[in-house]
Design an enzyme around this catalytic site. Structure first.
Site, PDB file in Angstrom:
ATOM      1  N   HIS A 195      55.022  33.736  33.475  1.00  0.00           N
ATOM      2  CA  HIS A 195      56.356  34.314  33.631  1.00  0.00           C
ATOM      3  C   HIS A 195      57.043  34.560  32.289  1.00  0.00           C
ATOM      4  CE1 HIS A 195      55.633  33.360  37.850  1.00  0.00           C
ATOM      5  NE2 HIS A 195      56.300  34.476  38.002  1.00  0.00           N
ATOM      6  N   ARG A 302      63.309  39.908  40.613  1.00  0.00           N
ATOM      7  CA  ARG A 302      62.954  38.474  40.614  1.00  0.00           C
ATOM      8  C   ARG A 302      64.230  37.663  40.354  1.00  0.00           C
ATOM      9  NH1 ARG A 302      58.222  40.540  37.505  1.00  0.00           N
ATOM     10  NH2 ARG A 302      56.300  39.768  38.488  1.00  0.00           N
ATOM     11  N   ARG A 338      64.109  40.015  45.702  1.00  0.00           N
ATOM     12  CA  ARG A 338      63.252  38.946  46.221  1.00  0.00           C
ATOM     13  C   ARG A 338      64.013  37.630  46.159  1.00  0.00           C
ATOM     14  NH1 ARG A 338      57.718  37.652  43.207  1.00  0.00           N
ATOM     15  NH2 ARG A 338      59.067  36.537  41.747  1.00  0.00           N
ATOM     16  N   GLU A 438      51.113  38.101  49.153  1.00  0.00           N
ATOM     17  CA  GLU A 438      50.511  37.367  48.035  1.00  0.00           C
ATOM     18  C   GLU A 438      49.465  36.360  48.495  1.00  0.00           C
ATOM     19  OE1 GLU A 438      53.971  36.774  44.807  1.00  0.00           O
ATOM     20  OE2 GLU A 438      54.542  36.108  46.801  1.00  0.00           O
ATOM     21  N   ASN A 461      49.512  39.907  41.313  1.00  0.00           N
ATOM     22  CA  ASN A 461      49.287  38.812  40.349  1.00  0.00           C
ATOM     23  C   ASN A 461      48.856  37.564  41.111  1.00  0.00           C
ATOM     24  OD1 ASN A 461      50.403  40.650  38.566  1.00  0.00           O
ATOM     25  ND2 ASN A 461      52.420  39.700  38.572  1.00  0.00           N
ATOM     26  N   ASP A 462      49.584  37.284  42.189  1.00  0.00           N
ATOM     27  CA  ASP A 462      49.228  36.104  42.981  1.00  0.00           C
ATOM     28  C   ASP A 462      48.109  36.403  43.971  1.00  0.00           C
ATOM     29  OD1 ASP A 462      50.729  33.838  42.133  1.00  0.00           O
ATOM     30  OD2 ASP A 462      52.521  34.926  42.735  1.00  0.00           O
ATOM     31  N   ARG A 472      46.083  32.400  37.290  1.00  0.00           N
ATOM     32  CA  ARG A 472      46.727  33.446  36.481  1.00  0.00           C
ATOM     33  C   ARG A 472      47.211  32.927  35.134  1.00  0.00           C
ATOM     34  NH1 ARG A 472      52.156  35.145  39.799  1.00  0.00           N
ATOM     35  NH2 ARG A 472      52.947  35.915  37.826  1.00  0.00           N
ATOM     36  N   CYS A 509      53.793  45.690  43.612  1.00  0.00           N
ATOM     37  CA  CYS A 509      54.689  45.320  42.497  1.00  0.00           C
ATOM     38  C   CYS A 509      54.035  44.371  41.500  1.00  0.00           C
ATOM     39  CB  CYS A 509      55.990  44.724  43.006  1.00  0.00           C
ATOM     40  SG  CYS A 509      55.782  43.159  43.867  1.00  0.00           S
TER      41      CYS A 509
HETATM   42  C1  PEP Z   1      52.939  38.952  42.013  1.00  0.00           C
HETATM   43  O1  PEP Z   1      52.533  37.839  42.358  1.00  0.00           O
HETATM   44  O2  PEP Z   1      52.193  39.934  41.840  1.00  0.00           O
HETATM   45  C2  PEP Z   1      54.377  39.177  41.794  1.00  0.00           C
HETATM   46  C3  PEP Z   1      54.837  40.380  41.570  1.00  0.00           C
HETATM   47  O3  PEP Z   1      55.180  38.060  41.769  1.00  0.00           O
HETATM   48  P1  PEP Z   1      55.300  37.056  40.502  1.00  0.00           P
HETATM   49  O4  PEP Z   1      54.515  37.685  39.383  1.00  0.00           O
HETATM   50  O5  PEP Z   1      56.744  36.929  40.199  1.00  0.00           O
HETATM   51  O6  PEP Z   1      54.690  35.803  41.012  1.00  0.00           O
HETATM   52 MG    MG Z   2      53.933  36.300  42.928  1.00  0.00          MG
END
Ligand code: PEP
Ligand code: MG
Length: 557
Positions: A195, A302, A338, A438, A461-462, A472, A509
């Site tokens: 993050h 976020r 979100r 996710e 990402n998740d 990650r 996203c």
């Molecule tokens: C993701 O998981 O792809 C996402 C957009 O959420 P974050 O990166 O904030 O976990």
């Molecule tokens: Mg995520």
């Protein structure tokens, strides 16, 4: 490290956020690393060193309490608990005893803390178990001061615009910095999907991670040139190298200017299909970047960053003001907000969360909100109150893994709506609800999901880390961590197509939304919109304009 010319050193890293910056280097040393700098003195020197560290820590904590709002009762309690541990005579006795037995102050204090940790953790009493967190916090501060009695703990204060070089940086540390003074960020550790990295991208701060930077070069008047496009940090570049880098910087700026011709137009493929491009944002600080890069929507707001780096959750009113600011700053756009996604690498101290073995698989996202319902309701109330200032608002829930979590969240949402109606507080009745996709198994429940909400947003990402067993945060996984994996792409295609079958609007996203090879594939699969760091929007619009629908390389899947 590569030495290119007489004085120039180059450190290689991995690109997180593109840009070119030149300026003085500010080295933020890690607490652990600093322990190496501490030699061992005589018994009295070591005891004094420990005493001094305790006094410095006490001063810090007392100042923190003095600065704290009177209403921050929980915050005061936490700090007072820290002070108690700090002033515990038993701790001092034991540290002194160990120093007398030949330990350095660092070794003695570390050993005593470890003994107390084990003791607290074994106790049945929940209150005592919680004190482990306090102990960890306090001990970090004391250890820091043992090693650095003349520096300020966790206080990165940049006196002039600089390139920050550090072992690591937490999201809250980054947020506490004056952005105008951060020319770039270079991390020795870190990962592209953390993050902190996401924040660097959204704040448009050039950043590289996993950099083999030599922290011993600190001090002196080091000048750095950060070329985060190539992933290189140059230390003290000579005039030739500097001229080359300056030319690259100018050409990068020209390229950015060229992209400006793609502003003020809808994103379309060659055959005319509209694929709106959204920005991922973290708060009001990103509004300018959304406007500057002409994003057509906000595909992911976020909200959790407002909850980090503080001793107490933001109040409903404080949240209302922040959401209102974002909505008013971005009129005539769809904004998908979100709800709080705490957990994983985003931790907050004031909830006294249990330490988890696998925080990314634990009480995170909607799981946490359903556990801390008051926190969730405060947020929903603030969002609903602010919704009258938004043109087109969607709310989505993160880390959903079951349909029950969706129905429970909707129930709470309806309760909050009812409470507001009874108090005659206005809110928008047109808000659409959605979920983040996710958790892999939810990808096989899209029919049921479609019965509950109107859209999904794929958080790759998740989704990737959970479906491909790829942490990650771990940058050592090499090519395995590339989302360009046939199985994963097939899964994405399945989710997008199933969503269409059941009438769900589907966006992406996660950061693959702007991946040069995968983006055309997502478009061909039928994704409705894409959302990414604002910095990438114009480049993606340019690329999409040359995509001939139907001609994309389906071999990817
Ligand atoms: C993701 O998981 O792809 C996402 C957009 O959420 P974050 O990166 O904030 O976990
Ligand atoms: Mg995520």
């Amino acid at each position: 490290m590569i030495t290119s010319a007489a004085s120039t050193k180059i450190f290689k890293g991995t690109t997180v956020s593109k840009g070119i910056a030149r300026g003085p280097l500010y080295f933020k040393r890690d607490i652990n690393q600093n322990r190496n700098f501490v030699g061992k003195g005589s018994i009295s020197e070591e005891q004094n060193r420990y005493n001094k560290a305790v006094v410095l820590s006490q001063t810090d904590l007392n100042q923190l309490i003095a600065r704290m709002d009177k209403s921050h009762s929980e915050g005061r309690e936490v700090i007072e608990a820290h002070l108690q541990l700090l002033e515990d005579p038993e701790v001092q006795d034991q540290v002194f005893g160990k120093i007398e037995n030949g330990f350095s102050s660092t070794e003695a204090y570390t050993a005593v803390v470890e003994e107390f940790r084990t003791l607290f953790a074994q106790l049945d009493d929940e209150y005592m178990k919680q004190r482990v967190h306090d102990l960890d916090d306090v001990s970090k501060r004391v250890l820091f001061y043992i090693a650095n009695p003349t520096e300020a703990y966790e206080n990165i204060s940049l006196s002039q615009p600089s390139i920050l070089v550090s072992d690591d940086l937490s999201p809250s540390q980054l947020l506490s910095l004056d952005k105008s003074k951060v020319l770039g960020v270079v991390l020795k550790n870190g990962s592209t999907q953390s993050h902190t990295s996401i924040l660097c991208r959204s704040l448009e701060i050039p950043c590289i991670v996993r950099t083999a930077v030599d922290m011993d070069t600190q001090g002196g008047n080091n000048v750095g040139f950060l070329d985060s496009i190539a992933g290189d940090l140059y230390l003290n570049p000579d005039s030739q190298v500097e001229a080359k880098l300056e030319a690259k910087r100018v050409s990068y700026i020209n390229e950015l200017k060229l992209l400006q011709s793609f502003r003020n137009q809808a994103t379309k493929t060659k055959s005319g299909r509209l694929v709106p491009l959204g920005a991922n944002i973290s708060g009001p600080q990103d509004v300018d970047s959304v406007l500057k890069n002409d994003a057509e929507l906000v595909g992911l707001y976020r909200t959790e960053f407002l909850f980090l780096d503080r001793v107490k959750a933001p109040t409903e009113d404080e949240q209302f003001e922040v959401y209102k600011k974002v909505f008013e700053g971005l009129p005539n756009r769809r904004i998908i907000l979100r709800t709080l996604d705490i957990g994983g690498d985003k931790v907050i101290s004031y909830l006294d969360l249990e330490k988890e073995e696998n925080p990314f698989l634990g009480v995170r996202g909607i799981r946490l909100c359903l556990k801390y319902k008051d926190l969730f309701k405060d947020q929903l109330r603030a969002v609903l109150r602010a919704s009258v200032h938004a043109t087109d608002l969607g709310i989505m829930f993160p880390m959903v893994s079951t349909i029950e979590e969706i129905t429970e969240s909707k129930k709470i949402f309806a309760e909050v709506q009812k409470e507001l109606s009874l108090k005659k507080i206005p809110y928008s009745t047109e808000i659409e609800l959605g979920v983040m996709m996710e958790v892999p198994s939810l990808g096989f429940m899209l029919k049921e999901v479609a019965n509950e909400v109107s859209f999904i947003s794929i958080g790759t990402n998740d989704l990737f880390q959970y479906s491909n067993a790829c942490d990650r945060m771990n940058a050592d996984l090499g090519s395995i961590s590339s989302p360009n994996h046939p199985g994963f792409l097939r899964f994405l295609k399945f989710i997008i197509q199933e969503s269409k079958t059941y009438g769900l609007h589907v966006g992406v996203c996660g950061s693959i939304a702007h991946h040069p090879q995968i983006m055309p594939f997502l478009i061909e699969c039928g994704v409705d919109d894409l959302s990414m760091t604002a910095q990438h929007v114009l480049e993606a619009r340019k690329a999409i304009a040359s995509i001939d629908d139907g001609q994309t390389n389906t071999k990817l899947s």
